[in-house]
Design an enzyme around this catalytic site. Structure first.
Site, PDB file in Angstrom:
ATOM      1  N   LYS A   1       0.854  -1.217   0.000  1.00 32.80           N
ATOM      2  CA  LYS A   1       0.000   0.000   0.000  1.00 32.80           C
ATOM      3  C   LYS A   1       0.870   1.241   0.000  1.00 32.80           C
ATOM      4  O   LYS A   1       2.030   1.206   0.448  1.00 32.80           O
ATOM      5  CB  LYS A   1      -0.953   0.029   1.203  1.00 32.80           C
TER       6      LYS A   1
ATOM      7  N   PRO B   1       9.749  -4.069  -0.887  1.00 35.79           N
ATOM      8  CA  PRO B   1      10.909  -3.742  -0.055  1.00 35.79           C
ATOM      9  C   PRO B   1      10.521  -3.670   1.419  1.00 35.79           C
ATOM     10  O   PRO B   1       9.387  -3.292   1.740  1.00 35.79           O
ATOM     11  CB  PRO B   1      11.358  -2.376  -0.579  1.00 35.79           C
TER      12      PRO B   1
ATOM     13  N   GLY C   1       4.666  -4.023   3.965  1.00 39.63           N
ATOM     14  CA  GLY C   1       5.047  -5.362   3.493  1.00 39.63           C
ATOM     15  C   GLY C   1       4.708  -6.474   4.483  1.00 39.63           C
ATOM     16  O   GLY C   1       4.139  -7.498   4.101  1.00 39.63           O
TER      17      GLY C   1
ATOM     18  N   SER D   1       2.599  -6.305   7.032  1.00 41.75           N
ATOM     19  CA  SER D   1       1.153  -6.309   7.305  1.00 41.75           C
ATOM     20  C   SER D   1       0.375  -7.055   6.222  1.00 41.75           C
ATOM     21  O   SER D   1      -0.563  -7.796   6.509  1.00 41.75           O
ATOM     22  CB  SER D   1       0.616  -4.872   7.368  1.00 41.75           C
ATOM     23  N   THR D   2       0.783  -6.881   4.971  1.00 50.09           N
ATOM     24  CA  THR D   2       0.034  -7.525   3.890  1.00 50.09           C
ATOM     25  C   THR D   2       0.290  -9.039   3.889  1.00 50.09           C
ATOM     26  O   THR D   2      -0.606  -9.833   3.584  1.00 50.09           O
ATOM     27  CB  THR D   2       0.323  -6.852   2.521  1.00 50.09           C
TER      28      THR D   2
ATOM     29  N   ASP E   1      -2.399  -1.596  10.084  1.00 53.20           N
ATOM     30  CA  ASP E   1      -2.567  -1.617   8.619  1.00 53.20           C
ATOM     31  C   ASP E   1      -3.140  -2.932   8.097  1.00 53.20           C
ATOM     32  O   ASP E   1      -3.495  -3.026   6.920  1.00 53.20           O
ATOM     33  CB  ASP E   1      -1.205  -1.424   7.919  1.00 53.20           C
TER      34      ASP E   1
END
Ligand code: ATP
Length: 315
Positions: free
Chosen positions: A11, A99, A106, A108-109, A141
């Site tokens: 995001k 990254p 990164g 969180s997803t 997030d």
């Protein structure tokens, strides 16, 4: 029982306003979050034993219990012990394209993908809001990463209102390989330097709700007006990050000189992004800034805005 492959998008923040302190010690935020096509792939596989394992192909990402993907699986195992007993454990494999420590969510997803994938694998049948409630326990997030698209995020960032789809826009991203900005440092420094600009009394939360300035950006998004969105990009954390990290400011200026729709640092940084209206233009800007900056540590990506969060690969 089958395995699942999931796509976990990064995001960017189109808008980040710090409204004030919260009774729980976090900041009250008004953010507009956008999923982009730069994504990790998460493969989850049943293993017939009672364990959770994580493996990531990036050397700096931990393969232990501190990995956010591990924490997501552990949370579900704790909440649904019968499912774990019936279906067994899980092996999680992360192919890292986002990254790390970059302000792109990164970790969180990846956690969001594990929640969505295990819900399927363990046949839990959780609703979107049940999944998002569990997600909020892992990180602010993570609920957005499940839902994805374009959304206004308030509270700690976990209260979401979906906004209009912006999948006609593109983004160029740039980050110095060895530069990381700690999210904790960014918010702590902001509090030290700017807390007089917000009311820190708990009971004034209601008053602060009226101070949110995201209205014009929400309106530009509703009209899908890329030029206006570019002009209205805003991130309060730039006030602490740019003076401390002049290379981030320089990068921002290099993008600006290319006549992009708008440019800004994402989240707590240090990734800088620039908006464009086509992929061709994104690639042109990437090449121009790469040549202009000519720095061996600088990495670049282009991506498209996407309207979904976690989804199955090949679907
Ligand atoms: P945010 O935008 O949410 O602040 P970020 O993009 O700045 O996140 P991450 O990439 O999520 O930061 O990583 C921050 C730290 O978290 C890393 O330094 C890493 O050690 C740790 N981490 C734990 N799990 C993961 C994961 N699955 N992927 C990446 N980093 C992880």
């Amino acid at each position: 029982m089958r395995s699942y492959s999931l796509i976990a998008p990064a995001k960017i923040n189109l808008y980040l306003e710090i409204i004030g302190d919260r009774p729980d010690g976090y900041h009250e935020l008004a953010m507009i979050l956008q999923s982009i096509s730069l994504a990790d792939q998460i493969d989850i596989e049943p293993i017939g034993i009672d364990t959770i394992s994580v493996r990531c192909d990036h050397a700096e990402v931990p393969n232990d219990k501190t990995n956010l993907a591990y924490r997501a699986a552990a949370l579900l195992a704790e909440q649904f012990p019968d499912a774990m007993a019936q279906f067994g454990g899980v092996a999680i494999n992360i192919t890292k394209n986002i990254p790390i420590a970059a302000g792109l969510a990164g970790g969180s997803t990846d956690a969001a993908a594990v929640l969505v994938g295990l819900d399927l694998m363990w046949q839990l049948g959780l609703t979107q809001s049940e999944l998002e409630e569990l997600a909020a326990q892992i990180g602010s997030d993570v609920p957005f990463c499940i839902q994805g698209g374009t959304a206004l995020a308030t509270g700690r960032g976990e209260e979401l209102s979906p906004l209009t789809n912006l999948d006609h826009l593109y983004v160029v991203l740039a980050k110095y390989r060895n530069l990381g900005i700690s999210t904790v440092w960014a918010y702590k420094t902001y509090r030290q330097q700017f807390s007089e600009t917000y009311v820190s009394e708990v009971q004034d939360l209601q008053t602060r709700q009226h101070r949110v300035h995201s209205g014009p950006m929400v309106s530009a998004i509703m009209h899908r007006n890329g030029a206006e969105i570019g002009k209205l990009l805003h991130n309060d954390l730039e006030k602490v990050a740019l003076p401390e990290y002049p290379q981030v400011l320089e990068l921002r200026q290099a993008f600006e000189s290319q006549g992009v729709l708008g440019t800004m640092m994402s989240g707590s940084g240090p990734t800088v992004f620039a908006l464009t209206e086509s992929e061709t233009e994104a690639l042109r800007v990437l090449e121009a800034v790469k040549t202009q900056m000519a720095h061996p540590e600088l990495e670049f990506w282009t991506a498209k805005f996407v309207s979904t969060g976690i989804r199955l690969a090949h679907s």
